[in-house]
Write a protein that holds these residues in place. Structure first.
Motif, PDB file in Angstrom:
ATOM      1  N   SER A  30       0.810  -1.054  -0.237  1.00 36.21           N
ATOM      2  CA  SER A  30      -0.173   0.122   0.048  1.00 36.21           C
ATOM      3  C   SER A  30       0.670   1.197  -0.036  1.00 36.21           C
ATOM      4  O   SER A  30       2.031   1.259   0.341  1.00 36.21           O
ATOM      5  N   SER A  50       1.783  -0.595  -6.356  1.00 32.36           N
ATOM      6  CA  SER A  50       0.766  -0.924  -5.419  1.00 32.36           C
ATOM      7  C   SER A  50      -0.861  -0.871  -6.007  1.00 32.36           C
ATOM      8  O   SER A  50      -1.667  -1.529  -5.698  1.00 32.36           O
ATOM      9  N   ASP A  51      -1.010   0.107  -6.789  1.00 30.93           N
ATOM     10  CA  ASP A  51      -2.294   0.287  -7.360  1.00 30.93           C
ATOM     11  C   ASP A  51      -2.536  -0.233  -8.831  1.00 30.93           C
ATOM     12  O   ASP A  51      -3.436   0.555  -9.631  1.00 30.93           O
ATOM     13  N   GLN A  52      -1.621  -0.958  -9.393  1.00 25.29           N
ATOM     14  CA  GLN A  52      -1.212  -0.907 -10.835  1.00 25.29           C
ATOM     15  C   GLN A  52      -2.060  -2.514 -11.400  1.00 25.29           C
ATOM     16  O   GLN A  52      -1.890  -2.609 -12.398  1.00 25.29           O
ATOM     17  N   GLU A  53      -2.701  -3.086 -10.538  1.00 30.42           N
ATOM     18  CA  GLU A  53      -3.419  -4.380 -11.102  1.00 30.42           C
ATOM     19  C   GLU A  53      -2.391  -5.295 -11.761  1.00 30.42           C
ATOM     20  O   GLU A  53      -2.861  -5.654 -12.715  1.00 30.42           O
TER      21      GLU A  53
END
Length: 181
Positions: A30, A50-53
């Protein structure tokens, strides 16, 4: 050239693996309120992905891709002469991020099989010269690709796909292997 970031994965690790520190559970990644510049290169990279799938979002953001690649290069520059192709590479690795288009396509299109992608793993055995890519589709599916590998240098492994199969609960579709790198 496709870039990937993987971490060792304990649940699928073979007892013959020589890596001593495996994750006991999936990493929790995160972004925090700490600025990315003050983090270690590894933590900076983990924050960036962290937020790039797993890389799906990165395909649509050249700026994000450039930041991630720059962070990977910065991490690699910390130990430019390290050996990354010895037996310590032998383990089961959980994919966190990649630019590999075929893997991203399969991850993205899992909904066509009424599911979503579960774990995405690479199982590497340097002594046996094998690399297997595994994309799970809970509860009963898997896309499995076998490859042979050859150590090309202290930091490079070449691979060649040898077989592929897509499996569901009561069905199996063999696919022609394609690709090398």
């Amino acid at each position: 050239m496709a870039k990937s970031l993987s971490l060792p994965s304990r649940p699928f690790n073979s007892p013959s693996s020589s890596i001593g520190t495996h994750l006991s559970q999936p990493p929790k990644i995160s972004c925090s309120s700490i600025s990315i510049q003050s983090q270690s290169p590894k933590d900076q990279l983990l924050a960036l992905i962290s937020d790039q799938e797993r890389g799906l979002k990165t395909q649509k953001s050249p700026q994000k891709l450039a930041s991630i690649v720059k962070s990977i290069d910065a991490l690699a520059s910390l130990a430019p002469n390290s050996v990354t192709t010895d037996d310590s590479l032998s383990a089961t690795w959980r994919l966190l991020w990649t630019t590999e288009k075929e893997q991203l396509f399969i991850i993205e299109k899992a909904h066509l099989f009424g599911t979503q992608a579960g774990d995405v793993l690479q199982v590497i055995d340097v002594k046996k010269k094998s690399l297997n890519n595994v994309i799970t589709f809970p509860p009963d599916g898997v896309f499995f690709v076998r490859s042979s590998i050859e150590v090309a240098s202290s930091q490079r492994v070449n691979f060649r796909f040898t077989s592929a199969v897509l499996r569901g609960k009561n069905w199996e579709i063999p696919l022609p292997p394609f690709g090398q790198g």
